[in-house]
Design an enzyme around this catalytic site. Sequence first.
Site, PDB file in Angstrom:
ATOM      1  N   ARG A   5      60.892  -2.026  15.826  1.00 30.53           N
ATOM      2  CA  ARG A   5      59.687  -1.177  15.771  1.00 30.53           C
ATOM      3  C   ARG A   5      58.988  -1.006  17.118  1.00 30.53           C
ATOM      4  O   ARG A   5      57.817  -0.644  17.177  1.00 30.53           O
ATOM      5  CB  ARG A   5      58.676  -1.711  14.757  1.00 30.53           C
ATOM      6  CG  ARG A   5      59.210  -1.688  13.344  1.00 30.53           C
ATOM      7  CD  ARG A   5      58.080  -1.625  12.342  1.00 30.53           C
ATOM      8  NE  ARG A   5      58.611  -1.786  11.015  1.00 30.53           N
ATOM      9  CZ  ARG A   5      58.796  -2.969  10.425  1.00 30.53           C
ATOM     10  NH1 ARG A   5      58.433  -4.074  11.051  1.00 30.53           N
ATOM     11  NH2 ARG A   5      59.297  -3.026   9.236  1.00 30.53           N
ATOM     12  N   GLU A  64      62.245  21.642  38.895  1.00 33.27           N
ATOM     13  CA  GLU A  64      61.020  21.153  38.238  1.00 33.27           C
ATOM     14  C   GLU A  64      59.842  21.128  39.222  1.00 33.27           C
ATOM     15  O   GLU A  64      58.691  21.368  38.846  1.00 33.27           O
ATOM     16  CB  GLU A  64      61.227  19.759  37.641  1.00 33.27           C
ATOM     17  CG  GLU A  64      62.383  19.646  36.640  1.00 33.27           C
ATOM     18  CD  GLU A  64      62.160  20.370  35.306  1.00 33.27           C
ATOM     19  OE1 GLU A  64      61.070  20.960  35.094  1.00 33.27           O
ATOM     20  OE2 GLU A  64      63.097  20.352  34.468  1.00 33.27           O
ATOM     21  N   ARG A 122      49.484  20.681  28.258  1.00 38.36           N
ATOM     22  CA  ARG A 122      50.801  20.097  28.544  1.00 38.36           C
ATOM     23  C   ARG A 122      51.925  21.105  28.304  1.00 38.36           C
ATOM     24  O   ARG A 122      52.989  21.034  28.914  1.00 38.36           O
ATOM     25  CB  ARG A 122      51.023  18.835  27.690  1.00 38.36           C
ATOM     26  CG  ARG A 122      52.326  18.132  28.026  1.00 38.36           C
ATOM     27  CD  ARG A 122      52.474  16.772  27.373  1.00 38.36           C
ATOM     28  NE  ARG A 122      53.726  16.168  27.803  1.00 38.36           N
ATOM     29  CZ  ARG A 122      54.094  14.930  27.517  1.00 38.36           C
ATOM     30  NH1 ARG A 122      53.296  14.159  26.802  1.00 38.36           N
ATOM     31  NH2 ARG A 122      55.255  14.444  27.931  1.00 38.36           N
ATOM     32  N   HIS A 128      61.379  26.904  30.244  1.00 41.84           N
ATOM     33  CA  HIS A 128      62.215  26.018  29.445  1.00 41.84           C
ATOM     34  C   HIS A 128      62.678  26.595  28.111  1.00 41.84           C
ATOM     35  O   HIS A 128      63.667  26.126  27.553  1.00 41.84           O
ATOM     36  CB  HIS A 128      61.502  24.684  29.196  1.00 41.84           C
ATOM     37  CG  HIS A 128      61.641  23.755  30.367  1.00 41.84           C
ATOM     38  ND1 HIS A 128      61.152  24.085  31.624  1.00 41.84           N
ATOM     39  CD2 HIS A 128      62.211  22.529  30.500  1.00 41.84           C
ATOM     40  CE1 HIS A 128      61.420  23.088  32.451  1.00 41.84           C
ATOM     41  NE2 HIS A 128      62.057  22.133  31.800  1.00 41.84           N
TER      42      HIS A 128
HETATM   43 ZN    ZN Z   1      62.888  20.363  32.553  1.00 46.41          ZN
END
Ligand code: ZN
Length: 343
Positions: free
Chosen positions: A108, A172, A228, A235
Amino acid sequence: MRHIRYTFSHSSTDYYFAGGISNLKDIVDLQKTIFITDENIFNCYQKKFSNWDTLVIPSGEQYKVQATADRMIAQLLEKKADRKTTLIGIGGGVITDITGYVASIFMRGIRFGFIPTTLLAMVDASIGGKNGIDVGVFKNMVGIIRQPSFILHDLTFLNTLPVLEWQNGFAEIIKHASIKDAVLFKQLEESSIKKYQVRKKSLGELIERNVMLKSKLVKLDEFETGDRKLLNFGHTLGHALENLYKLSHGHAVSIGMSVAGLISEQRTGFKDSGRLIALLDKYGLPTAFEFDSKKVFEILKMDKKKAGNSMQYVLLNKIGKAVIKEIPIDNLEKWIESIASAR
Ligand code: ZN
Ligand code: ADP
């Protein structure tokens, strides 16, 4: 070595810049730590690993799957790993993703950290706590958001990094500059992969700037309900092309960003897609590619970012300023088809 602590909503991550594997002795207990790496990296750096218990998996994205995770868990049990064990993923994005995933489900959840060895993993994949595996053609379809306890950068790993991987990392970095950092965009325009490779100090600064940029976006929106999402620039289409045509991640995202730049010209009045395409080109990245738009759209329709008949698409208002626009799938299909046939 420079140390910075970043606090996220449930936990914090320690970043150690310009360090080495030897610094780990101060961060973890050698007896309770297991390294996870891939065959390539293990073969290049056996000496660095000699004092550490190391679990080696085959190299390549095709191994970022549940079957590998199952084998890793069996090996961890053989090694008598328990709740006090720390896993450290040493490698590119594949290794950091699967290490974080296994550490998050084993008993876990146990402690884990990363030593990213590719430029892409340093500036992107190791940050933000998204850990997961691929399912069939779908990238990162199964996984969990959980932050690593630390990330240590040892830039000497980059000495053996192949040029394709440098390009993937810069895809990136150019993404970060395009969505949030116009000053960085300009710096990149004035430099090149070769210049960064020989100027280690500017490379170090570049990496730290990108780590901070991504960490800040993640911290503000850890569970991806808002800003975010900007990190997905390039992408949506990129992932579909990567899956269908087995392109490298950075190359696929570069084509995705070029197309998103052109869509932005129609949708937001963005004027600099020429500059974006020239920059990608300067860093050895492809900006156009012939693809079967029907097949690509079959995959896009399964994307996690799709809701109903429209899709949240990241576009640019200007360099350094991204926005999210809801685009009906039909429109998107038409635009992408017309861009693909015009180039
Ligand atoms: Zn990426
Ligand atoms: P990423 O997602 O960061 O691009 P991957 O985990 O897919 O990274 O790694 C890309 C390839 O580069 C893999 O074959 C990996 O074994 C290799 N690799 C990773 N780091 C290095 C390094 N420092 N030197 C040489 N090869 C590396």
